[in-house]
Design a protein around this motif. Structure first.
Motif, PDB file in Angstrom:
ATOM      1  N   ILE A 194     -25.858 -11.222   3.358  1.00 26.78           N
ATOM      2  CA  ILE A 194     -26.397 -10.016   2.729  1.00 26.78           C
ATOM      3  C   ILE A 194     -26.881 -10.358   1.323  1.00 26.78           C
ATOM      4  O   ILE A 194     -26.103 -10.843   0.493  1.00 26.78           O
ATOM      5  CB  ILE A 194     -25.327  -8.903   2.679  1.00 26.78           C
ATOM      6  N   THR A 238     -31.770  -3.718   9.229  1.00 26.59           N
ATOM      7  CA  THR A 238     -32.197  -5.111   9.131  1.00 26.59           C
ATOM      8  C   THR A 238     -32.043  -5.844  10.451  1.00 26.59           C
ATOM      9  O   THR A 238     -32.826  -6.751  10.763  1.00 26.59           O
ATOM     10  CB  THR A 238     -31.394  -5.839   8.042  1.00 26.59           C
ATOM     11  N   LYS A 293     -27.370  -2.391   8.455  1.00 25.11           N
ATOM     12  CA  LYS A 293     -28.262  -1.731   7.509  1.00 25.11           C
ATOM     13  C   LYS A 293     -27.993  -2.281   6.111  1.00 25.11           C
ATOM     14  O   LYS A 293     -26.842  -2.367   5.682  1.00 25.11           O
ATOM     15  CB  LYS A 293     -28.048  -0.213   7.530  1.00 25.11           C
ATOM     16  N   THR A 294     -29.070  -2.653   5.408  1.00 24.89           N
ATOM     17  CA  THR A 294     -28.963  -3.214   4.064  1.00 24.89           C
ATOM     18  C   THR A 294     -29.950  -2.527   3.132  1.00 24.89           C
ATOM     19  O   THR A 294     -30.716  -1.651   3.548  1.00 24.89           O
ATOM     20  CB  THR A 294     -29.239  -4.734   4.084  1.00 24.89           C
ATOM     21  N   GLU A 296     -22.006  -7.822  -1.398  1.00 20.71           N
ATOM     22  CA  GLU A 296     -23.084  -8.634  -0.852  1.00 20.71           C
ATOM     23  C   GLU A 296     -22.590 -10.074  -0.762  1.00 20.71           C
ATOM     24  O   GLU A 296     -21.492 -10.394  -1.226  1.00 20.71           O
ATOM     25  CB  GLU A 296     -24.331  -8.550  -1.728  1.00 20.71           C
ATOM     26  N   SER A 338     -31.891 -10.285   4.032  1.00 18.72           N
ATOM     27  CA  SER A 338     -30.612 -10.535   4.683  1.00 18.72           C
ATOM     28  C   SER A 338     -30.831 -11.057   6.098  1.00 18.72           C
ATOM     29  O   SER A 338     -31.781 -10.666   6.786  1.00 18.72           O
ATOM     30  CB  SER A 338     -29.782  -9.248   4.715  1.00 18.72           C
ATOM     31  N   PHE A 388     -23.982  -2.700   2.230  1.00 15.03           N
ATOM     32  CA  PHE A 388     -24.527  -2.726   3.580  1.00 15.03           C
ATOM     33  C   PHE A 388     -23.576  -1.977   4.503  1.00 15.03           C
ATOM     34  O   PHE A 388     -22.410  -1.717   4.165  1.00 15.03           O
ATOM     35  CB  PHE A 388     -24.740  -4.165   4.061  1.00 15.03           C
ATOM     36  N   LYS A 441     -28.569  -8.045  -0.664  1.00 14.17           N
ATOM     37  CA  LYS A 441     -28.572  -6.860  -1.509  1.00 14.17           C
ATOM     38  C   LYS A 441     -27.613  -5.833  -0.935  1.00 14.17           C
ATOM     39  O   LYS A 441     -27.846  -5.273   0.120  1.00 14.17           O
ATOM     40  CB  LYS A 441     -29.997  -6.277  -1.606  1.00 14.17           C
ATOM     41  N   GLY A 442     -26.505  -5.644  -1.628  1.00 11.90           N
ATOM     42  CA  GLY A 442     -25.523  -4.680  -1.180  1.00 11.90           C
ATOM     43  C   GLY A 442     -25.780  -3.298  -1.776  1.00 11.90           C
ATOM     44  O   GLY A 442     -26.611  -3.140  -2.672  1.00 11.90           O
ATOM     45  N   ASP A 498     -32.449  -4.034   1.896  1.00  8.85           N
ATOM     46  CA  ASP A 498     -33.735  -4.718   2.013  1.00  8.85           C
ATOM     47  C   ASP A 498     -34.824  -3.732   2.440  1.00  8.85           C
ATOM     48  O   ASP A 498     -34.534  -2.658   2.978  1.00  8.85           O
ATOM     49  CB  ASP A 498     -33.642  -5.851   3.044  1.00  8.85           C
ATOM     50  N   LEU A 503     -30.240   2.944   2.993  1.00  6.67           N
ATOM     51  CA  LEU A 503     -30.184   1.644   3.648  1.00  6.67           C
ATOM     52  C   LEU A 503     -31.155   1.617   4.823  1.00  6.67           C
ATOM     53  O   LEU A 503     -31.333   2.613   5.524  1.00  6.67           O
ATOM     54  CB  LEU A 503     -28.756   1.356   4.145  1.00  6.67           C
TER      55      LEU A 503
END
Length: 239
Positions: free
Chosen positions: A135, A117, A211-212, A192, A79, A140, A137-138, A214, A114
């Protein structure tokens, strides 16, 4: 004359039968100009040995090993957060024909861990600040803390708004002016894709982090300084 003619007629078949019997007893006729050849035992054994050696060579053949080049590992999509002007009109993206039903959404609603990021800080003085959140990958989350710059609570306010590419507001929260006076809050969005974050307010500083799902950012450890335990020569040393 009659006797000689009679003798010829009598002896001609006899001569023919004698010649035929001679041919049958003596074997096949030899063709003039061609040598008589009969394979011997040594020649047959040599031919069989050559055939066996060729078979052994074929069986013992090993294909040449060609090392395969390993395929490069694809870089995972991370992200990203970038700047944008919140006062400009965003172009509407093309409408998607395939829309996933909420009932068929494979994303689990369980709480997920999470990782941070992106982190930043912004001072608010009446002008809005915009960020584009891509984003991959949700879900987030956006965690933020408000630091008032003045003691008068009536002057300090902040507002965070999250919109989708069609400029529809997905979530919003803030500090004062209709929102609670809690200085630390978190906005969680179970989606996402592309989102637009707008931060506005006055007389405050906002520290926020995105924050994600990832992987966590790698932190390079700071080397510990080595201390000299011996005696320093005169005129040298840390002091």
């Amino acid at each position: 004359m009659k006797n000689s003619h009679f003798l010829n007629i009598l002896f001609s078949p006899l001569i023919f039968f004698i010649s035929l019997s001679f041919i049958l007893t003596s074997g096949c006729l030899g063709i003039p100009g061609l040598p008589d050849y009969e394979p011997t035992m040594d020649t047959q054994e040599q031919t069989q040995g050559e055939d066996l050696s060729e078979l052994n060579e074929l069986n013992s053949y090993e294909p040449e090993f060609i090392p395969t080049t390993p395929e490069p590992t694809p870089t995972p999509l991370i992200s990203t957060v970038s700047d944008w002007n919140p006062y400009e009109i965003l172009p509407l993206p093309p409408a998607s024909k395939n829309r996933t039903s909420i009932l068929k959404n494979p994303i689990s609603l369980n709480r997920q861990h999470l990782n941070i990021t992106y982190t930043s800080s912004v001072g608010l003085g009446g002008y809005a600040v915009g960020k584009v959140l891509s984003i991959t990958k949700g879900p987030f989350a956006i965690s933020y803390t408000i630091h008032p710059n003045v003691t008068n609570p009536l002057l300090v306010w902040a507002k965070l708004t999250v919109s989708d590419p069609w400029q529809r507001i997905i979530a919003e929260d803030g500090y004062n002016r209709g929102y609670s006076s809690e200085e630390t809050k978190t906005i969680t969005i179970y989606r996402e894709g592309i989102h637009y974050l707008t931060i506005e307010g006055e007389f405050a500083t906002v520290d926020y982090s995105v924050k994600t799902g990832d992987p966590a950012l790698e932190i390079t450890p700071t080397p510990v300084p080595e201390y000299y335990e011996g005696t320093w020569p005169e005129g040298e040393g840390p002091y």
